[in-house]
Scaffold this motif. Structure first.
Motif, PDB file in Angstrom:
ATOM      1  N   SER A  63       6.513   0.399   7.191  1.00 40.00           N
ATOM      2  CA  SER A  63       5.835   0.407   5.890  1.00 40.00           C
ATOM      3  C   SER A  63       4.333   0.260   6.066  1.00 40.00           C
ATOM      4  N   THR A  64       3.621   0.309   4.963  1.00 42.83           N
ATOM      5  CA  THR A  64       2.173   0.104   4.991  1.00 42.83           C
ATOM      6  C   THR A  64       1.822  -1.375   4.949  1.00 42.83           C
ATOM      7  N   PHE A  80       4.862  -2.142  -0.915  1.00 42.17           N
ATOM      8  CA  PHE A  80       4.480  -1.314   0.223  1.00 42.17           C
ATOM      9  C   PHE A  80       5.075   0.092   0.126  1.00 42.17           C
ATOM     10  N   ASN A  81       4.478   0.999   0.878  1.00 47.91           N
ATOM     11  CA  ASN A  81       4.978   2.376   0.968  1.00 47.91           C
ATOM     12  C   ASN A  81       5.843   2.500   2.220  1.00 47.91           C
ATOM     13  N   THR A  84       5.618   8.341   3.788  1.00 47.69           N
ATOM     14  CA  THR A  84       4.389   8.807   4.425  1.00 47.69           C
ATOM     15  C   THR A  84       3.267   8.802   3.398  1.00 47.69           C
ATOM     16  N   GLU A  85       2.077   9.088   3.866  1.00 45.45           N
ATOM     17  CA  GLU A  85       0.938   9.139   2.942  1.00 45.45           C
ATOM     18  C   GLU A  85       1.116  10.283   1.949  1.00 45.45           C
TER      19      GLU A  85
END
Length: 254
Positions: A63-64, A80-81, A84-85
């Protein structure tokens, strides 16, 4: 958990994780579209008692964000992500994955749930998993073959807790050691299958026959090479976990 006559059935390891970020809804949807017979996930408990699909102890790799899953709330983890971006993805809860599995109408699909240990919550993880399966009406199948869920763990104690509370639910005792899997551990905890790594299978191919003689299926992980897929087929492995479900299905059909 009977094997297919054409060879092992295919389990998508954390979804179609070679193509999509692991443990994301997109990874599991792609696996279903590619023909996976089963979906595999790892589950952990958040600080506030929610089951989430995360392999590692922390979310740093996937995650980010950063932090230990068991020390954070669901709300904190959801910030969180996990994709992907370009294609962000939300944190996946076990309940959402169960719903996806049961709602897939093209064919019956099994969900293989691995509980991670050691963890700070101990046996509460298995209790929560069983409660979730009960909520969806799949905690007490009429037989192992007709079950829509399978619970797995490297912890013999975890498998024993599942067998004690839900005796009709199939279980897999995972392990790297052939002595551990082929010895008394699987018998003691009542596992319905053993789960060697593909490395262990190469070193001890007789583990499949020994399991079958004891009335157990074999689940092998993580099988990504064609030669390993063929080995599993030759030995009579029941289920193969792979990061490439679509490709593996094609190999087995050829």
């Amino acid at each position: 958990m009977s094997p297919d006559r054409r060879g092992p059935l295919v389990v998508a390891h954390r979804g179609a994780s070679a193509a999509m970020p692991e443990h994301t809804l997109a990874a599991y949807e792609l696996a279903l579209e590619e023909g996976a017979d089963g979906l595999e996930c790892d589950v952990r408990l958040t600080r506030d008692g929610h089951l989430v699909c995360v392999h590692d102890r922390t979310v740093d790799r996937t995650s980010t964000g950063t932090g230990v899953v068991s020390e954070m709330t669901l709300e904190e983890l959801a910030e969180f992500n996990y994709g992907t971006e370009d294609e962000p993805a939300e944190l996946l809860e076990l309940s959402a994955l169960i719903a996806l599995t049961l709602d897939w109408s093209a064919r019956p699909v099994k969900l293989f749930i691995e509980t991670k240990h050691p963890v700070r919550f101990g046996g509460l993880v298995e209790s929560k998993v069983l409660a979730e399966l009960q909520r969806f009406g799949i905690a007490a199948p009429p037989s192992a073959d007709h079950s829509r869920a399978v619970v797995m763990s490297f912890s013999a104690g975890a498998v024993w807790r599942i067998r004690r509370s839900a005796p009709m639910l199939p279980t897999v005792l995972l392990g790297e050691s052939a002595r551990y899997l082929g010895g008394g551990a699987a018998t003691t905890v009542g596992a319905t299958a053993v789960g060697p790594s593909v490395k262990t299978l190469h070193e001890h191919p007789d583990i499949v026959d020994k399991a079958a003689a004891a009335g157990r299926a074999t689940y092998c992980w993580t099988v990504d090479n064609r030669s390993d897929v063929e080995l599993c087929r030759e030995l009579g492995v029941s289920w193969v976990a792979t990061n490439h479900p679509g490709r593996t299905k094609k190999w087995l059909a050829s």
